[in-house]
Design an enzyme around this catalytic site. Structure first.
Site, PDB file in Angstrom:
ATOM      1  CB  CYS A 106      33.558 -13.157 -15.267  1.00 26.61           C
ATOM      2  SG  CYS A 106      33.602 -11.891 -16.476  1.00 26.61           S
ATOM      3  CG  HIS A 209      28.932 -13.563 -15.243  1.00 27.77           C
ATOM      4  ND1 HIS A 209      29.369 -13.585 -14.038  1.00 27.77           N
ATOM      5  CD2 HIS A 209      29.559 -12.787 -15.917  1.00 27.77           C
ATOM      6  CE1 HIS A 209      30.496 -12.341 -14.077  1.00 27.77           C
ATOM      7  NE2 HIS A 209      30.439 -12.257 -15.174  1.00 27.77           N
ATOM      8  CD  GLU A 211      27.887 -15.900 -11.935  1.00 28.44           C
ATOM      9  OE1 GLU A 211      28.641 -16.638 -12.707  1.00 28.44           O
ATOM     10  OE2 GLU A 211      28.386 -14.746 -12.144  1.00 28.44           O
TER      11      GLU A 211
END
Ligand code: MN
Length: 233
Positions: A106, A209, A211
């Site tokens: 990001c 994202h 994660e």
């Protein structure tokens, strides 16, 4: 076990460093030991911190100061954190000199593009004209739009698919690509959402994202597995 440096966010109101737990979970699951770095404006100290590390993760967060890419800040741009811009500029320079593997997520993709000479849309809603509205989804664990992975790229190879689904929590994006980078992921509205080095140096950066998706969608463990693999060499 490889040590993975994570870059901190800055909460100006509380005057505190911070980092969301998803980055830590994703690095640990992939087999790395996450280490949160501190702010510094000293290149020597930034390099000293990296000297003990095996890889670097440029995490998500607030907007890069447009002064970093030679633009006036528009009202649509978020509040800058110059200490963070400075730290990450130094870290990228040092990490590249050391040949360390780098993952950007990001804001991480955005600061990497800026440090290497590219520019950003300060707000894609205001500045990126296209028939499609770029969807935003502030539920980080849900898919928001599809993503085409470019054939022949490292990213396409590590995900093992031509098209994936991703979340989308950004209001900025790459306007002009930095020299030396090549595009590896493109959104349905043609916005660039992933880059890597054209010369094969170990750097991956994505606008989404992974994660926050990797717990629910195991295919998104791929970028972290790649980072740990490269950091273990
Ligand atoms: Mn997106």
């Amino acid at each position: 076990m490889p040590l993975i440096a994570l870059t901190p966010s800055w909460n100006d109101e509380k005057r505190q460093m911070c980092l969301g737990p998803d980055y830590i979970d994703a690095v640990q699951r992939a087999g790395g030991a996450p280490v949160l770095l501190s702010f510094t404006d000293s290149e020597a100290l930034a390099d000293e911190m990296l000297s003990r590390m095996d890889g670097v993760l440029f995490t998500g967060g607030g907007d890069v100061n447009p002064a970093c890419y030679g633009e006036e800040m528009l009202p649509c741009c978020g509040a800058p954190a110059d200490n963070r811009d400075q730290l990450e500029t130094l870290l990228l320079r040092c990490a590249l000199r050391r040949g360390m593997p780098i993952l950007g997520i990001c804001r991480g993709l955005q600061i990497i593009n800026v440090c290497l000479g590219g520019t950003l849309y300060q707000d894609i809603g205001e500045q990126y004209s296209h028939d499609l509205e770029h969807p935003r989804n502030d539920v980080p664990r849900d898919y928001a739009h599809s993503m085409s992975l470019v054939s022949g790229t490292m990213l396409r190879s590590i995900y093992g698919a031509d098209e994936i689904q991703v979340n989308s929590r950004h209001h900025q994006g790459i306007k002009t690509l930095a020299p030396g980078l090549k595009i590896n992921a493109v959104a349905p509205d043609r916005l660039i959402e992933g880059v890597e080095f054209a010369d094969g140096r170990p750097l991956l950066a994505v606008q989404w994202h992974p994660e926050s998706l990797q717990d629910r969608y195991p295919e998104h463990r791929a970028p972290f597995d790649w980072l740990i693999r490269e950091a273990s060499r």
